[in-house]
Design a protein around this motif. Structure first.
Motif, PDB file in Angstrom:
ATOM      1  N   TYR A 202      56.875  25.893  71.782  1.00 40.83           N
ATOM      2  CA  TYR A 202      57.020  25.138  73.165  1.00 40.83           C
ATOM      3  C   TYR A 202      55.514  25.245  73.693  1.00 40.83           C
ATOM      4  O   TYR A 202      54.841  26.151  73.579  1.00 40.83           O
ATOM      5  N   TYR A 204      54.093  24.389  77.583  1.00 46.07           N
ATOM      6  CA  TYR A 204      54.478  24.305  78.953  1.00 46.07           C
ATOM      7  C   TYR A 204      53.736  23.172  79.591  1.00 46.07           C
ATOM      8  O   TYR A 204      52.365  23.425  79.474  1.00 46.07           O
ATOM      9  N   VAL A 213      55.725  29.848  84.517  1.00 49.02           N
ATOM     10  CA  VAL A 213      57.183  30.008  84.017  1.00 49.02           C
ATOM     11  C   VAL A 213      57.112  31.507  83.485  1.00 49.02           C
ATOM     12  O   VAL A 213      56.344  32.044  82.640  1.00 49.02           O
ATOM     13  N   HIS A 215      58.932  32.796  80.342  1.00 48.76           N
ATOM     14  CA  HIS A 215      59.572  32.403  79.081  1.00 48.76           C
ATOM     15  C   HIS A 215      60.194  33.869  78.430  1.00 48.76           C
ATOM     16  O   HIS A 215      59.897  35.027  78.383  1.00 48.76           O
ATOM     17  N   ASN A 230      50.237  26.633  82.712  1.00 48.17           N
ATOM     18  CA  ASN A 230      50.092  25.318  82.391  1.00 48.17           C
ATOM     19  C   ASN A 230      49.423  25.205  80.997  1.00 48.17           C
ATOM     20  O   ASN A 230      48.176  25.750  80.862  1.00 48.17           O
ATOM     21  N   GLY A 244      63.480  29.427  79.604  1.00 48.01           N
ATOM     22  CA  GLY A 244      62.192  29.443  80.744  1.00 48.01           C
ATOM     23  C   GLY A 244      62.767  29.338  81.987  1.00 48.01           C
ATOM     24  O   GLY A 244      63.801  28.752  82.482  1.00 48.01           O
ATOM     25  N   GLY A 246      61.045  28.852  85.691  1.00 49.37           N
ATOM     26  CA  GLY A 246      59.727  28.540  86.563  1.00 49.37           C
ATOM     27  C   GLY A 246      59.837  28.716  88.013  1.00 49.37           C
ATOM     28  O   GLY A 246      60.729  28.783  88.630  1.00 49.37           O
ATOM     29  N   TYR A 250      59.260  21.862  85.888  1.00 50.01           N
ATOM     30  CA  TYR A 250      58.123  21.958  84.836  1.00 50.01           C
ATOM     31  C   TYR A 250      58.502  21.033  83.685  1.00 50.01           C
ATOM     32  O   TYR A 250      59.922  20.551  83.627  1.00 50.01           O
ATOM     33  N   PHE A 252      57.906  20.747  79.181  1.00 50.39           N
ATOM     34  CA  PHE A 252      57.686  21.246  77.933  1.00 50.39           C
ATOM     35  C   PHE A 252      57.976  20.556  76.962  1.00 50.39           C
ATOM     36  O   PHE A 252      58.854  19.660  76.639  1.00 50.39           O
TER      37      PHE A 252
END
Length: 275
Positions: A202, A204, A213, A215, A230, A244, A246, A250, A252
């Motif tokens: 991933y 993000y 986030v 995860h 980010n 995830g 956040g 967001y 990804f």
């Protein structure tokens, strides 16, 4: 090229926060004027990024013992920065933000450039071992398969844009795409799942400086979390959940490779099982 080895779930449940981050989080992918890469022993994926000010050529490095990077590999690329170009064996492709490319095995020369050095392109890529050459393709998100899932009531209303998958852009084993959450939604993939036949990575995106986030990873009965910001990436082993939450909506980029390319080959995990 940084090397990451594979980890056993029996060991991971004893990892400290710092060790989890060291093994699975990739923090500094985008470096101005550089190509960065992380080689994981998990299905031999290479995760990388190019942020060119002047032209940057992709080279193999000693780690893969090849004459050129894609001698035995394929790769998918998605641009998350300003407009740029990728030249593949003399043919130049212009990529706007969120445009992608599939570059097949056997391409000898891959060169990344930005249109404007003050707003450089940010090319994020996943590369997988390959056994067959498929055509190089410029991918525009508006031409991709899109699926809308979830709901605002469940805080997981999201759009999945599939860039590389069978029937659309053919590859040996790489599957790749972009998921974007709608405003007001913060959860991705809950209830969660595993897919023992494929690992996943991933990246993000679309997070402001004051957002992040959580995860979630680990076996369903031994969950852990990594705080991600980010333009940071997470390597997810096939035995791990990957979900995830956040502090705001967001996006990804996800990339998968392994035993098959079946997007829906998932082993669902009920909420009652999670610990």
């Amino acid at each position: 090229m940084e090397i990451r080895t594979a980890s056993s779930p029996k060991d991971v449940k004893y990892y400290t926060t710092e060790r989890l981050r060291e093994e699975f989080l990739v923090e500094n992918l985008f470096k101005v004027g550089e190509i960065t890469s992380v080689y994981s022993h998990i299905d031999r994926i290479i995760i990388g990024a190019a942020m060119p000010i002047t032209s940057l050529m992709l080279t193999p490095g000693e780690e893969i013992r090849a004459e050129y990077f894609l001698q035995r590999r394929e790769m998918g690329v998605i641009n998350v920065g300003g407009e740029g170009t990728i030249r593949v064996d003399g043919t130049e492709y212009t990529l706007k933000s969120r445009d992608g490319m599939y570059i097949g095995m056997g391409a000898k020369e891959v060169i990344f450039s930005s249109k404007e050095k003050d707003e450089p392109a940010k090319f994020y890529y996943n590369s997988a071992p390959a056994h067959k050459a498929y055509p190089t393709v410029h991918i525009k998100p508006e031409n991709c398969v899109r699926v809308e899932l979830g709901s605002l009531e469940q805080s997981n209303h999201r759009t999945i844009t599939k860039y590389i998958l069978p029937g659309q852009i053919e590859s040996c084993q790489l599957v790749m795409g972009l998921t974007s959450l709608k405003p007001g939604s913060v959860w991705n993939t809950m209830p969660c799942h595993t897919h023992d036949r494929r690992m996943e990575a991933y990246l993000y995106l679309d997070l402001s400086e004051d957002s992040l986030v959580f995860h979630y990873m680990g076996e369903p009965i031994e969950t852990r979390h990594i705080v991600v910001r980010n333009e940071q990436a997470v390597i997810s082993p096939s035995w791990s959940i990957h979900s995830g939450c956040g502090t705001k909506a967001y996006s990804f980029i996800w990339g998968m490779l392994g035993e098959n390319q079946d997007f829906d080959d998932m082993d669902g995990v009920s909420l009652g099982t999670l610990r």
